[in-house]
Design a protein around this motif. Structure first.
Motif, mmCIF file in Angstrom:
data_model
loop_
_atom_site.group_PDB
_atom_site.id
_atom_site.type_symbol
_atom_site.label_atom_id
_atom_site.label_comp_id
_atom_site.label_asym_id
_atom_site.label_seq_id
_atom_site.Cartn_x
_atom_site.Cartn_y
_atom_site.Cartn_z
ATOM 1 N N GLU A 96 44.564 63.907 38.794
ATOM 2 C CA GLU A 96 44.571 62.456 38.924
ATOM 3 C C GLU A 96 46.015 61.995 39.002
ATOM 4 N N SER A 97 46.251 60.970 39.820
ATOM 5 C CA SER A 97 47.612 60.443 39.948
ATOM 6 C C SER A 97 47.600 58.959 39.627
ATOM 7 N N ASP A 98 48.710 58.494 39.045
ATOM 8 C CA ASP A 98 48.826 57.072 38.753
ATOM 9 C C ASP A 98 49.277 56.299 39.988
ATOM 10 N N GLU A 99 49.674 57.015 41.065
ATOM 11 C CA GLU A 99 50.330 56.328 42.173
ATOM 12 C C GLU A 99 49.508 56.261 43.449
ATOM 13 N N ARG A 100 48.597 57.197 43.581
ATOM 14 C CA ARG A 100 47.885 57.208 44.865
ATOM 15 C C ARG A 100 46.555 57.914 44.720
ATOM 16 N N THR A 101 45.739 57.734 45.771
ATOM 17 C CA THR A 101 44.471 58.426 45.829
ATOM 18 C C THR A 101 44.733 59.861 46.262
ATOM 19 N N LEU A 102 44.158 60.806 45.538
ATOM 20 C CA LEU A 102 44.393 62.204 45.900
ATOM 21 C C LEU A 102 43.472 62.581 47.052
ATOM 22 N N THR A 103 43.948 63.457 47.886
ATOM 23 C CA THR A 103 43.199 63.826 49.091
ATOM 24 C C THR A 103 42.864 65.303 49.052
ATOM 25 N N ASP A 104 42.136 65.688 50.055
ATOM 26 C CA ASP A 104 41.763 67.086 50.206
ATOM 27 C C ASP A 104 43.007 67.964 50.286
ATOM 28 N N GLN A 105 44.028 67.391 50.872
ATOM 29 C CA GLN A 105 45.281 68.143 51.003
ATOM 30 C C GLN A 105 45.861 68.489 49.618
ATOM 31 N N ASP A 106 45.773 67.538 48.678
ATOM 32 C CA ASP A 106 46.253 67.800 47.316
ATOM 33 C C ASP A 106 45.484 68.962 46.708
ATOM 34 N N SER A 107 44.151 68.956 46.913
ATOM 35 C CA SER A 107 43.336 70.039 46.362
ATOM 36 C C SER A 107 43.775 71.366 46.955
ATOM 37 N N GLN A 108 43.967 71.373 48.241
ATOM 38 C CA GLN A 108 44.344 72.631 48.902
ATOM 39 C C GLN A 108 45.667 73.149 48.363
#
Lengths: 809, 350
Positions: A777-789
């Motif tokens: 989880e981030s306080d600044e942005r929505t996490l994307t599939d790219q973050d998961s990868q």
């Protein structure tokens, strides 16, 4: 102590007419505890005076008699009697059909050797009058036929049972006269005077007495000649019986009677058997021995006080007389001893020898030396009434350095009222004076300050200071007359009590969320238990006088107490969860023992199935519970590190023991139970158990700083939940994996939850699989599939570093 | 194109109307809308049709598809509503089935009662103090006006920890008085911060060397109470004890004081409470209608003096409540030994 109403009435006739239950109540409210009220020999009111009109031998027996007895009913009763002394013309006590005698013995119509018997002619013993059973009880010839025995012979009596402990501080109450004096004060009556003046004595040489020990403050010796032995008069026998004393023989009974009458023990020596003069009162010598009159040979120590005739010990002072010089049937010349002995000395000797006698019980209360003279005169006068021909050949010997303890105490009437909590309307100065005078405490004074004369018999112990007189006034005034009052003071809250708050939180959390049962245990641990736990060799604080052999030692910590009840509890329960908050002690040389105050927890449950989840076992539950209480206490999350051993706890699993820390501070330990100890404790076979235990120090917990909970804003951007499974060598620690995952999260891993551990064959040899839910989880942005990868790529690298790999889903 | 939408849709509509489950609906959907279904067949026939008929047939096919989808959706909703209605019938519900069995923890009854009393007393400004189980002879006896060789030591059946007689297992919580006076009262008086009346209770474990049976234990629990101030009187003691009983029994209980001898109080009392369980006498009060509840009294001037408090200035009262006995009375426990047995069958009842 038993007290007879009839006996009390000898000192205050008024008391004979007061209901015994009322006397008991009055004494209870003003003086001492009365434990019960009993009717003396109640059977005496059920048996009838009969006249033996005829006596003939039983036709079918050579020792039974056949009698015809007149009980005033108009017809003669035929009664079979086995007593050898039954004779025609006697007045006897008859239990008619339907009477119940002591021992629940009901008299029925019966046939004895073929002859009908309509009742029983009673012996004294059968009526509850002592041990006399040589034959039937022959009543005085003027006894009135047909009347009840008790009423006709004036034998109705009631006995008050007084709790001795409530008389500990009152040496003056250990005889009937003392109790009568109290009752007289309560009822505002006066006591009959006591005939205690010693009759004239001859002028032979006084009996020589030498007091060598200060443990004897007064020793009175008086020779008495021309005495006869024999049966005591009936009135004395009945009074002695009423208070539970067995009448024996006149001289012995008289000595006892005077003790029970005035509370002053005394001793009668057979003067002819006292070999050696003078009487010497001295401390025993090392290894000295003497035979007491109960026939037992006693080993003496130097703190014992002896009465000797010349060299020979003849009595153990204040405790018991000697066998050799005791009075017997042939006694004609007496030496009467009435003395005052040191209470502590008597007490020490009697407790050392386990010889608590009526005499020692009285001496150890500290009797006034003035009472000795009173008792001497009283005994001689009683004896003279019975045997007017006795002679006192020589003057009384009065030896010892005694002092009259009588004193004066100053009493402020205002202090009386302030201590009791009453005002002057409720308790005036005049009323105080009146109460004191009823108690035979003469006083004088003005302006609210009284000078109170304390008579000798009250001055040795309980009346020594002003506050003692507050009690004297209060107990006669009656505490029930004191109004209830409220405390008044400032309303400042009491200082905070961190440990008590901690204990409450622990209790509530463990009993609530933790589902533990609280227990409390003995501080003693049995030697057998210690042996099972391997604790026998450790130094323990202990007692030198245990209630049972092998129960001397005091626990050093709480945990061992929780282990003993596991086996019985497991018999009834699959899941035993106990906690105790308590103390343990270990010796510290001659100093106060070291105290620990701790929480101990134990879980013992049925072993989980082979395929159970990694956290489905006692150890994991207990660790979870420790985490949870730390959370509830607002402490930092505890950390756990492996320990080789815990000092003083050899019963823990050698490979499964953890130190519990918060920050740098060690707060306790958590461990599995050593499997060997499990067997020792009987947790085998059907009771085979999965056991974990922990101990946390309350002092360490109190000292650990707490953290206030701080609110964190709710997430503004949705996070992602990723499940990862890692195949790893079995040696890799879960904590290392968690740290690796956290690192891989680059600050985004909000929660890492291990949900499965697999070590089965599919993991491969030397491998295991750990599976996690990871929440990024981030306080600044929505996490994307790219973050998961990217996260998974980093996890893959971390896994490799740990010697394993990321398993693809 | 001879067939109307109605003639095409009618057989399907009937099937949808007859559907009894989501599965039925899915089957209809598959057979009508998927490859090889009615709509597909219609579309598949288009190339064979004369060009003029083709647009109409295409339109028909789309209309049919729309009608089927709408029909299916409606049927699905109908089935869902029917299921809800069926659920609402609550068929097969057994109102007598038991609930899931909770595992429960719980406080020891002695602790529960002690906490109640602590709450009652702390609400009146008492502090709760603690003391050691192994106590010096000095605190347990001597400073409490019980010198060596005092006969009152008999009644105490003391466990001794050493032959010198230096330490004992405390025979009562009364050494709590000594500690409270020495550690709290005296320093406060010296520092000029004493705010009378000082009020304290000291609950704890005590020991007597005696043979155990259903009503005797060598280890049991007591609670000492101590109040020290100016002109503390017997009246205050009576007031405090009545308040205690109101707290314990929730109503007014008559009390009476009888003389009782304890060397550390003067005057000393036994406090009896009117039996809360009966009017005419019962087994609890041994048919007397009074229950001997606790010993108490005004603190003996010697005790105050021994601890450094001037009895000419200060006075106090003290009491010693038998917690074990109170717990037994409260719950009707007939064997004192159960309290420290660790037996879950006992503990689980609270």
């Amino acid at each position: 102590m038993h007290v007879s109403r009839r006996w009390l009435a000898r000192h205050c006739a008024f008391l004979q007419n007061i209901d015994a239950a009322e006397l008991a109540r009055e004494l209870s409210l003003s003086t001492c505890e009365v434990e019960g009220v009993q009717r003396f020999a109640p059977a005496l009111s059920d048996v009838t005076i009969g006249f033996v009109a005829e006596r003939a031998p039983h036709p079918d027996s050579d020792h039974l008699s056949l009698t015809k007895v007149d009980v005033g009913s108009g017809e003669l009763l035929q009664i079979v009697c086995g007593a050898p002394n039954v004779a025609q013309g006697q007045k006897v006590a008859v239990a008619t059909i339907g009477t119940t005698l002591p021992g629940d013995f009901k008299i029925k119509k019966s046939k004895i050797r073929g002859v009908e018997s309509q009742g029983m002619i009673c012996s004294e013993r059968e009526l509850g009058l002592g041990d006399e059973h040589n034959g039937i009880w022959v009543l005085p010839s003027d006894a009135q036929v047909g009347k009840r025995v008790a009423e006709a012979l004036d034998l109705v009596d009631w006995v008050l049972e007084i709790d001795n402990k409530s008389l500990t501080h009152r040496p003056d109450l250990w005889g009937h006269r003392g109790i009568a004096r109290e009752l007289a004060a309560i009822y505002g009556k006066t006591l009959e005077p006591l005939a205690s003046a010693l009759p004239a004595q001859g002028n032979a040489k006084p009996y020589a007495v030498r007091v060598e020990s200060e443990k004897c403050s007064r020793y009175l010796a008086l020779p008495i000649d021309g005495v006869k032995t024999g049966r005591s008069p009936e009135w004395m026998r009945h009074l002695l019986l009423a208070v539970g004393q067995r009448p024996i023989e006149l001289l012995v009974d008289l000595s006892n009677f005077v003790m029970l009458d005035l509370g002053q023990p005394n001793h009668l020596f057979d003067r002819a058997r006292l070999r050696g003069e003078p009487i010497v009162v001295r401390q025993a010598r090392a290894a000295e021995r003497m035979q007491t009159l109960d026939g037992v040979e006693r080993n003496l120590v130097t703190t014992d006080l002896l009465i000797c005739a010349g060299e020979n010990p003849v009595a153990l002072a204040g405790v018991m007389g000697g066998e050799q010089s005791k009075v017997g049937a042939e006694t004609r010349e007496l030496l009467l001893e009435v003395a005052s002995f040191d209470p502590a000395c008597v007490r020490r000797t009697s407790s050392r020898l386990g010889l608590r006698t009526d005499a020692s019980a009285r001496f150890e209360k500290n009797l006034s030396p003035t009472l000795a003279l009173e008792a001497t005169g009283h005994l001689v006068n009683l004896l003279r009434e019975l045997q007017p021909e006795i002679k006192l050949p020589a003057p009384l010997t009065d030896a010892g350095k005694w002092k009259d303890p009588a004193r004066k105490i100053s009493l402020r009437t205002d202090v009386v009222r302030r201590r009791l909590g009453v005002n002057v309307e409720q308790l005036s100065d005049a009323k105080i004076v009146e109460i004191l005078q009823r108690l035979e405490l003469r006083c004088e004074g003005r302006d609210g300050v009284l000078t109170v004369d304390i008579p000798s018999i009250r001055a040795t112990k309980d009346l020594t200071i002003e506050q003692d007189l507050v009690e004297e006034v209060g107990r006669i005034f009656r505490y029930g007359n004191v109004p209830e009052a409220r405390l008044e003071g400032s309303l400042a809250p009491p200082p905070p009590d961190a440990k008590r708050v901690l204990v409450r939180k622990l209790e509530d959390r463990l009993a609530g969320v933790g589902r533990f049962r609280q227990t409390l245990s003995y501080s003693f641990v049995a030697d057998a238990s210690l042996a099972k736990l391997g604790l026998s060799e450790l130094p323990h604080s202990s007692v030198i006088n245990p209630v049972a052999e092998g129960l001397t030692r005091i626990r050093r910590g709480v945990a061992p107490s929780l282990l003993a009840p596991l086996e019985p509890n497991r018999r009834h329960s699959k899941d035993v969860r106990l906690f105790e908050i308590g103390k343990g002690y270990s010796p510290d040389g001659a100093n106060e023992p070291r105290e620990v105050h701790e929480l101990a927890l134990v879980i013992a449950r049925e072993p989980s199935a082979a395929n159970a989840k990694f956290d489905d076992n006692a150890f994991a539950f207990l660790r979870g519970a420790v985490d949870d209480v730390c959370f509830a206490l607002r402490l930092e999350a505890p950390t756990y590190t492996k320990l080789a051993r815990v000092d003083g706890a050899p019963y823990l699993h050698p490979g499964k023991t953890l130190a519990v820390r918060i920050g740098e501070r060690e707060i306790g330990w958590l461990a599995a139970l050593d499997p060997r100890v499990e067997r020792e404790l009987g947790l085998a076979g059907e009771l085979k158990s999965d056991v974990a235990l922990a101990t946390l120090s309350l002092d360490a917990l109190v000292a650990t700083p707490t953290r206030e909970k701080i609110y964190r804003s709710l997430p503004r951007f949705p996070g992602v939940k990723i499940d990862v499974a890692l195949a790893l060598p079995t040696g890799v620690a879960a904590e290392d994996v968690r740290v690796a995952l956290e690192r891989a999260g680059k600050g985004l891993a909000r929660d890492i939850e291990l949900f499965d551990v697999y070590t089965g064959p599919n993991a491969g040899p030397g491998r295991k699989s750990l599976a996690y839910h990871v929440y990024l989880e981030s306080d600044e942005r929505t996490l994307t599939d790219q973050d998961s990868q990217k996260f998974l790529q980093r996890v893959e690298r971390e896994a490799t570093t740990l010697g394993g790999e990321l398993r693809k889903a | 194109m001879t067939e109307t939408l109605e003639s095409l849709f009618e057989p399907i509509r009937l099937r949808i109307a007859a559907a009894e489950s989501d599965d039925d609906l899915r089957r209809i959907e598959r057979e009508t809308l998927d490859k090889g279904g009615a709509v597909a067949a219609l579309l598949a026939g288009i190339p064979t049709l004369p060009p003029t008929e083709r647009p109409l047939t295409g339109k028909r096919a789309n209309e049919l598809k729309g009608a089927i989808q709408a029909g299916l959706a409606e049927a699905k909703e109908r089935l869902a509503l029917r299921a809800v209605e069926r659920e609402r019938l609550g068929e097969g519900f057994d109102a007598t089935l038991p609930g899931a069995r909770p595992t429960r923890g719980g406080l020891h009854p002695l602790v529960a009662v002690t906490r109640e009393l602590e709450d009652l007393f702390t609400s009146m400004g008492y502090v709760v103090l603690d003391g050691p189980e192994i106590e010096s002879d000095e605190n347990n006896f001597q400073l409490l006006n019980i010198p060596p060789d005092h006969p009152a030591r008999d009644a105490q059946d003391t466990f001794r920890c050493d032959a010198d007689g230096k330490f004992v297992l405390r025979t009562h919580t009364s050494p709590g008085q000594v500690r409270a006076l020495k550690e709290r009262v005296v320093p406060a008086i010296r520092a000029g911060t004493f705010a009378p009346p000082f009020r304290a209770i000291v609950p704890g474990k005590v020991f007597r060397q005696e043979t155990t049976d259903a009503s005797h234990e060598h280890t049991f629990h007591q609670m000492e109470g101590l109040v020290v101030g100016k002109d503390i009187s017997v009246g205050h003691l009576i007031g405090a004890m009545k308040t205690l009983l109101r707290g314990v029994f929730g109503r007014e209980i008559e009390v009476r004081l009888r003389p009782g001898y304890f060397p550390f109080v003067e005057p000393g009392f036994e406090l009896d409470a009117r039996c809360p369980f009966c009017k005419e006498g019962c087994s609890v009060c041994k048919r007397s209608t009074w229950i001997e509840l606790l010993p108490c009294g005004l603190v003996h001037p010697n005790v105050l003096r021994n601890c450094g408090v001037d009895p000419e200035v200060w006075s106090g009262f003290a009491f010693g409540l038998g917690l074990s006995r109170l717990v037994m009375l409260r719950y009707g426990i007939d064997d004192v030994r159960l309290l420290l047995s660790g037996d879950l069958r006992f503990l689980e009842q609270f």
